[in-house]
Design a protein around this motif. Structure first.
Motif, PDB file in Angstrom:
ATOM      1  N   UNK A   3       0.847  -1.168  -0.056  1.00  0.00           N
ATOM      2  CA  UNK A   3       0.040   0.047   0.037  1.00  0.00           C
ATOM      3  C   UNK A   3       0.973   1.259  -0.129  1.00  0.00           C
ATOM      4  N   UNK A   4       2.275   1.088   0.284  1.00  0.00           N
ATOM      5  CA  UNK A   4       2.985   2.062   0.059  1.00  0.00           C
ATOM      6  C   UNK A   4       3.944   2.103  -1.077  1.00  0.00           C
ATOM      7  N   UNK A   5       3.721   2.749  -1.994  1.00  0.00           N
ATOM      8  CA  UNK A   5       4.572   2.865  -3.294  1.00  0.00           C
ATOM      9  C   UNK A   5       5.786   3.706  -3.067  1.00  0.00           C
ATOM     10  N   UNK A   6       6.804   2.725  -2.655  1.00  0.00           N
ATOM     11  CA  UNK A   6       8.175   3.452  -2.414  1.00  0.00           C
ATOM     12  C   UNK A   6       9.226   2.474  -2.898  1.00  0.00           C
ATOM     13  N   UNK A   7      10.261   3.238  -3.223  1.00  0.00           N
ATOM     14  CA  UNK A   7      11.447   2.102  -3.781  1.00  0.00           C
ATOM     15  C   UNK A   7      11.894   1.387  -2.388  1.00  0.00           C
ATOM     16  N   UNK A   8      11.947   1.887  -1.514  1.00  0.00           N
ATOM     17  CA  UNK A   8      12.224   0.978  -0.255  1.00  0.00           C
ATOM     18  C   UNK A   8      11.403  -0.131  -0.075  1.00  0.00           C
ATOM     19  N   UNK A   9       9.943   0.001  -0.116  1.00  0.00           N
ATOM     20  CA  UNK A   9       9.081  -1.125  -0.048  1.00  0.00           C
ATOM     21  C   UNK A   9       9.310  -2.165  -1.283  1.00  0.00           C
ATOM     22  N   UNK A  10       9.623  -1.692  -2.315  1.00  0.00           N
ATOM     23  CA  UNK A  10       9.822  -2.674  -3.487  1.00  0.00           C
ATOM     24  C   UNK A  10      11.281  -3.243  -3.033  1.00  0.00           C
ATOM     25  N   UNK A  11      12.304  -2.659  -2.628  1.00  0.00           N
ATOM     26  CA  UNK A  11      13.427  -3.126  -2.403  1.00  0.00           C
ATOM     27  C   UNK A  11      13.398  -4.346  -1.460  1.00  0.00           C
ATOM     28  N   UNK A  13      10.574  -5.829  -0.339  1.00  0.00           N
ATOM     29  CA  UNK A  13      10.028  -7.076  -0.740  1.00  0.00           C
ATOM     30  C   UNK A  13      10.878  -8.061  -1.457  1.00  0.00           C
ATOM     31  N   UNK A  14      11.539  -7.470  -2.485  1.00  0.00           N
ATOM     32  CA  UNK A  14      12.508  -8.489  -3.183  1.00  0.00           C
ATOM     33  C   UNK A  14      13.504  -9.104  -2.237  1.00  0.00           C
ATOM     34  N   UNK A  15      14.013  -8.177  -1.347  1.00  0.00           N
ATOM     35  CA  UNK A  15      15.014  -8.752  -0.528  1.00  0.00           C
ATOM     36  C   UNK A  15      14.494  -9.918   0.186  1.00  0.00           C
ATOM     37  N   UNK A  16      13.064  -9.944   0.460  1.00  0.00           N
ATOM     38  CA  UNK A  16      12.245 -10.941   1.285  1.00  0.00           C
ATOM     39  C   UNK A  16      12.074 -12.274   0.452  1.00  0.00           C
ATOM     40  N   UNK A  18      10.300 -11.696  -2.813  1.00  0.00           N
ATOM     41  CA  UNK A  18       9.217 -11.344  -3.804  1.00  0.00           C
ATOM     42  C   UNK A  18       9.815 -11.387  -5.260  1.00  0.00           C
ATOM     43  N   UNK A  19       9.057 -11.733  -6.132  1.00  0.00           N
ATOM     44  CA  UNK A  19       9.599 -11.902  -7.397  1.00  0.00           C
ATOM     45  C   UNK A  19       9.166 -10.936  -8.237  1.00  0.00           C
ATOM     46  N   UNK A  20       8.098  -9.984  -7.778  1.00  0.00           N
ATOM     47  CA  UNK A  20       7.619  -8.853  -8.221  1.00  0.00           C
ATOM     48  C   UNK A  20       6.907  -7.913  -7.377  1.00  0.00           C
ATOM     49  N   UNK A  21       6.550  -6.813  -7.403  1.00  0.00           N
ATOM     50  CA  UNK A  21       5.968  -5.713  -6.484  1.00  0.00           C
ATOM     51  C   UNK A  21       4.930  -4.934  -7.193  1.00  0.00           C
ATOM     52  N   UNK A  22       3.858  -5.022  -6.731  1.00  0.00           N
ATOM     53  CA  UNK A  22       2.745  -4.084  -7.312  1.00  0.00           C
ATOM     54  C   UNK A  22       2.267  -3.216  -6.321  1.00  0.00           C
ATOM     55  N   UNK A  23       2.114  -2.054  -6.446  1.00  0.00           N
ATOM     56  CA  UNK A  23       1.369  -1.055  -5.646  1.00  0.00           C
ATOM     57  C   UNK A  23      -0.006  -0.707  -6.084  1.00  0.00           C
ATOM     58  N   UNK A  24      -0.587  -0.358  -4.501  1.00  0.00           N
ATOM     59  CA  UNK A  24      -2.053  -0.218  -4.894  1.00  0.00           C
ATOM     60  C   UNK A  24      -2.125   1.357  -5.281  1.00  0.00           C
TER      61      UNK A  24
END
Length: 52
Positions: A3-11, A13-16, A18-24
């Motif tokens: 729900x938070x479309x930030x680069x940090x959130x995407x990074x 998620x990938x570090x944990x 995730x194969x992809x990251x979608x923001x709402x």
């Protein structure tokens, strides 16, 4: 999805793993395409797809 479309959130998620990251709000067609691509790759043994 996040729900938070930030680069940090995407990074994070990938570090944990995730194969992809979608923001709402996300495009439903994009979600369906990502799921179909992941399913096709899983069936073929190719692993995670490359980013579009």
């Amino acid at each position: 999805m996040t729900s938070h479309a930030t680069v940090k959130a995407a990074v994070d998620a990938v570090n944990r793993g995730a194969a992809d990251c979608l923001s709402k709000p996300f495009d439903h067609a994009e979600l369906v395409a990502l799921v179909e691509r992941h399913l096709a790759n899983a069936r073929s043994g190719k692993g995670a797809p490359a980013a579009p």
